[in-house]
Write a protein that holds these residues in place. Sequence first.
Motif, PDB file in Angstrom:
ATOM      1  N   MET A 154       0.846  -1.182   0.000  1.00  0.00           N
ATOM      2  CA  MET A 154       0.000   0.000   0.000  1.00  0.00           C
ATOM      3  C   MET A 154       0.886   1.238   0.000  1.00  0.00           C
ATOM      4  SD  MET A 154      -2.933   0.833   2.753  1.00  0.00           S
ATOM      5  CE  MET A 154      -2.722   2.345   3.645  1.00  0.00           C
ATOM      6  N   SER A 155       0.559   2.195  -0.823  1.00  0.00           N
ATOM      7  CA  SER A 155       1.353   3.415  -0.843  1.00  0.00           C
ATOM      8  C   SER A 155       0.568   4.563  -0.209  1.00  0.00           C
ATOM      9  CB  SER A 155       1.755   3.756  -2.276  1.00  0.00           C
ATOM     10  OG  SER A 155       0.608   3.986  -3.059  1.00  0.00           O
ATOM     11  N   THR A 156       1.276   5.631   0.032  1.00  0.00           N
ATOM     12  CA  THR A 156       0.699   6.795   0.689  1.00  0.00           C
ATOM     13  C   THR A 156      -0.141   7.610  -0.282  1.00  0.00           C
ATOM     14  OG1 THR A 156       2.519   6.892   2.252  1.00  0.00           O
ATOM     15  CG2 THR A 156       1.301   8.920   1.903  1.00  0.00           C
ATOM     16  N   ARG A 157      -1.279   8.068   0.184  1.00  0.00           N
ATOM     17  CA  ARG A 157      -2.138   8.924  -0.631  1.00  0.00           C
ATOM     18  C   ARG A 157      -1.584  10.351  -0.636  1.00  0.00           C
ATOM     19  NH1 ARG A 157      -7.263   9.088   2.223  1.00  0.00           N
ATOM     20  NH2 ARG A 157      -5.918   8.703   3.991  1.00  0.00           N
ATOM     21  N   ALA A 158      -1.716  11.013  -1.761  1.00  0.00           N
ATOM     22  CA  ALA A 158      -1.238  12.397  -1.894  1.00  0.00           C
ATOM     23  C   ALA A 158      -1.940  13.314  -0.894  1.00  0.00           C
ATOM     24  CB  ALA A 158      -1.442  12.896  -3.318  1.00  0.00           C
ATOM     25  N   GLU A 159      -3.200  13.031  -0.590  1.00  0.00           N
ATOM     26  CA  GLU A 159      -3.959  13.862   0.356  1.00  0.00           C
ATOM     27  C   GLU A 159      -3.330  13.839   1.746  1.00  0.00           C
ATOM     28  OE1 GLU A 159      -6.007  11.034  -1.138  1.00  0.00           O
ATOM     29  OE2 GLU A 159      -5.834  12.328  -2.869  1.00  0.00           O
ATOM     30  N   THR A 160      -2.755  12.714   2.123  1.00  0.00           N
ATOM     31  CA  THR A 160      -2.103  12.605   3.432  1.00  0.00           C
ATOM     32  C   THR A 160      -0.913  13.562   3.511  1.00  0.00           C
ATOM     33  OG1 THR A 160      -2.761  10.289   3.622  1.00  0.00           O
ATOM     34  CG2 THR A 160      -0.935  11.021   5.019  1.00  0.00           C
ATOM     35  N   VAL A 161      -0.101  13.571   2.474  1.00  0.00           N
ATOM     36  CA  VAL A 161       1.082  14.434   2.457  1.00  0.00           C
ATOM     37  C   VAL A 161       0.666  15.896   2.370  1.00  0.00           C
ATOM     38  CG1 VAL A 161       3.207  14.976   1.215  1.00  0.00           C
ATOM     39  CG2 VAL A 161       2.494  12.613   1.503  1.00  0.00           C
ATOM     40  N   GLU A 162      -0.361  16.192   1.596  1.00  0.00           N
ATOM     41  CA  GLU A 162      -0.860  17.565   1.514  1.00  0.00           C
ATOM     42  C   GLU A 162      -1.339  18.043   2.884  1.00  0.00           C
ATOM     43  OE1 GLU A 162      -3.834  17.737  -1.552  1.00  0.00           O
ATOM     44  OE2 GLU A 162      -2.427  16.977  -3.046  1.00  0.00           O
ATOM     45  N   ARG A 176       8.729  15.142  -1.175  1.00  0.00           N
ATOM     46  CA  ARG A 176       9.207  14.569  -2.429  1.00  0.00           C
ATOM     47  C   ARG A 176       8.742  13.114  -2.480  1.00  0.00           C
ATOM     48  NH1 ARG A 176      15.443  13.779  -4.352  1.00  0.00           N
ATOM     49  NH2 ARG A 176      14.932  12.945  -6.396  1.00  0.00           N
ATOM     50  N   LYS A 177       8.135  12.762  -3.603  1.00  0.00           N
ATOM     51  CA  LYS A 177       7.653  11.390  -3.757  1.00  0.00           C
ATOM     52  C   LYS A 177       8.823  10.485  -4.082  1.00  0.00           C
ATOM     53  CE  LYS A 177       3.977   8.743  -5.741  1.00  0.00           C
ATOM     54  NZ  LYS A 177       2.711   8.765  -6.432  1.00  0.00           N
ATOM     55  N   MET A 178       8.867   9.350  -3.383  1.00  0.00           N
ATOM     56  CA  MET A 178       9.933   8.377  -3.581  1.00  0.00           C
ATOM     57  C   MET A 178       9.352   6.978  -3.499  1.00  0.00           C
ATOM     58  SD  MET A 178      12.763   9.939  -1.031  1.00  0.00           S
ATOM     59  CE  MET A 178      14.137  10.754  -1.787  1.00  0.00           C
ATOM     60  N   PHE A 179       9.353   6.260  -4.598  1.00  0.00           N
ATOM     61  CA  PHE A 179       8.929   4.860  -4.626  1.00  0.00           C
ATOM     62  C   PHE A 179       7.513   4.660  -4.085  1.00  0.00           C
ATOM     63  CE2 PHE A 179      13.550   5.007  -3.787  1.00  0.00           C
ATOM     64  CZ  PHE A 179      13.970   4.596  -5.044  1.00  0.00           C
ATOM     65  N   GLY A 180       6.605   5.577  -4.374  1.00  0.00           N
ATOM     66  CA  GLY A 180       5.231   5.468  -3.911  1.00  0.00           C
ATOM     67  C   GLY A 180       5.006   6.014  -2.514  1.00  0.00           C
ATOM     68  N   GLU A 181       6.067   6.354  -1.846  1.00  0.00           N
ATOM     69  CA  GLU A 181       5.991   6.946  -0.509  1.00  0.00           C
ATOM     70  C   GLU A 181       6.575   8.361  -0.590  1.00  0.00           C
ATOM     71  OE1 GLU A 181       4.160   5.385   1.374  1.00  0.00           O
ATOM     72  OE2 GLU A 181       4.353   3.304   0.789  1.00  0.00           O
ATOM     73  N   TYR A 182       6.684   9.040   0.545  1.00  0.00           N
ATOM     74  CA  TYR A 182       7.138  10.429   0.535  1.00  0.00           C
ATOM     75  C   TYR A 182       8.191  10.674   1.601  1.00  0.00           C
ATOM     76  CZ  TYR A 182       3.133  11.515  -2.415  1.00  0.00           C
ATOM     77  OH  TYR A 182       2.237  11.558  -3.445  1.00  0.00           O
ATOM     78  N   LEU A 223       3.249   8.592   9.597  1.00  0.00           N
ATOM     79  CA  LEU A 223       4.369   9.523   9.706  1.00  0.00           C
ATOM     80  C   LEU A 223       5.468   8.919  10.566  1.00  0.00           C
ATOM     81  CD1 LEU A 223       5.579  12.364   9.209  1.00  0.00           C
ATOM     82  CD2 LEU A 223       4.379  13.109  11.272  1.00  0.00           C
ATOM     83  N   PHE A 224       6.679   8.898  10.014  1.00  0.00           N
ATOM     84  CA  PHE A 224       7.857   8.388  10.712  1.00  0.00           C
ATOM     85  C   PHE A 224       8.910   9.495  10.733  1.00  0.00           C
ATOM     86  CE2 PHE A 224       5.710   4.744   8.915  1.00  0.00           C
ATOM     87  CZ  PHE A 224       5.736   3.823   9.944  1.00  0.00           C
ATOM     88  N   VAL A 225       9.220  10.000  11.925  1.00  0.00           N
ATOM     89  CA  VAL A 225      10.162  11.106  12.098  1.00  0.00           C
ATOM     90  C   VAL A 225      11.540  10.542  12.431  1.00  0.00           C
ATOM     91  CG1 VAL A 225      10.669  13.191  13.434  1.00  0.00           C
ATOM     92  CG2 VAL A 225       8.295  12.626  12.840  1.00  0.00           C
ATOM     93  N   LYS A 226      12.567  11.133  11.831  1.00  0.00           N
ATOM     94  CA  LYS A 226      13.935  10.680  12.111  1.00  0.00           C
ATOM     95  C   LYS A 226      14.223  10.791  13.602  1.00  0.00           C
ATOM     96  CE  LYS A 226      16.728  10.924   8.101  1.00  0.00           C
ATOM     97  NZ  LYS A 226      18.049  11.274   7.621  1.00  0.00           N
ATOM     98  N   PRO A 227      14.870   9.785  14.158  1.00  0.00           N
ATOM     99  CA  PRO A 227      15.153   9.824  15.596  1.00  0.00           C
ATOM    100  C   PRO A 227      16.313  10.767  15.918  1.00  0.00           C
ATOM    101  CG  PRO A 227      15.971   7.784  14.643  1.00  0.00           C
ATOM    102  CD  PRO A 227      15.254   8.515  13.545  1.00  0.00           C
ATOM    103  N   THR A 228      16.079  11.640  16.877  1.00  0.00           N
ATOM    104  CA  THR A 228      17.116  12.528  17.403  1.00  0.00           C
ATOM    105  C   THR A 228      16.934  12.595  18.913  1.00  0.00           C
ATOM    106  OG1 THR A 228      15.740  14.515  17.216  1.00  0.00           O
ATOM    107  CG2 THR A 228      17.147  13.984  15.310  1.00  0.00           C
ATOM    108  N   VAL A 268      13.659  15.006   7.189  1.00  0.00           N
ATOM    109  CA  VAL A 268      13.297  14.905   8.606  1.00  0.00           C
ATOM    110  C   VAL A 268      12.290  13.796   8.898  1.00  0.00           C
ATOM    111  CG1 VAL A 268      13.835  17.305   9.179  1.00  0.00           C
ATOM    112  CG2 VAL A 268      11.559  16.713   8.361  1.00  0.00           C
ATOM    113  N   ALA A 269      11.559  13.345   7.874  1.00  0.00           N
ATOM    114  CA  ALA A 269      10.526  12.343   8.119  1.00  0.00           C
ATOM    115  C   ALA A 269      10.152  11.633   6.828  1.00  0.00           C
ATOM    116  CB  ALA A 269       9.286  12.997   8.728  1.00  0.00           C
ATOM    117  N   PHE A 270       9.551  10.470   7.001  1.00  0.00           N
ATOM    118  CA  PHE A 270       8.989   9.721   5.885  1.00  0.00           C
ATOM    119  C   PHE A 270       7.500   9.540   6.132  1.00  0.00           C
ATOM    120  CE2 PHE A 270      13.402   8.126   5.904  1.00  0.00           C
ATOM    121  CZ  PHE A 270      13.743   8.445   4.600  1.00  0.00           C
ATOM    122  N   VAL A 271       6.739   9.517   5.074  1.00  0.00           N
ATOM    123  CA  VAL A 271       5.326   9.177   5.152  1.00  0.00           C
ATOM    124  C   VAL A 271       5.184   7.898   4.333  1.00  0.00           C
ATOM    125  CG1 VAL A 271       2.962   9.941   4.794  1.00  0.00           C
ATOM    126  CG2 VAL A 271       4.748  11.626   5.260  1.00  0.00           C
TER     127      VAL A 271
END
Length: 109
Positions: A1-9, A24-30, A47-52, A39-42
């Motif tokens: 399953m890939s991420t919907r554009a509405e989620t990223v918007e 930026r869209k990458m391989f069906g994800e963002y 939503l997955f935020v880089k760990p710091t 800083v994060a992937f969708v």
Amino acid sequence: MSTRAETVEFLTDQLSALPTIRSRKMFGEYCLYCDDKPVAFVCDDELFVKPTDAGRGYLGDPDEAPAYPGSKLYFRVSGDRWEDREWLTALIDLTAAALPAPRPKKPRK
């Protein structure tokens, strides 16, 4: 399953107080960028935020999970937290501030 554009918007709108937020869209994800730092992937509408350390301090006891099969662990931010624009913006801003500046790109030959 890939991420919907509405989620990223929706997420980029929630983070619009950060003037340099982009996706930026990458391989069906963002990938979400702040100050040209990833800083994060969708992925799969999550939503997955880089760990710091700063992010861990802000979140307290974060839910950590891989963003995609085989990835390292990221801070998974649940959808109910997305509604809190100020909270989400602060998390992404802290994360971007804690990450190193991106390396300059080599010119193409």
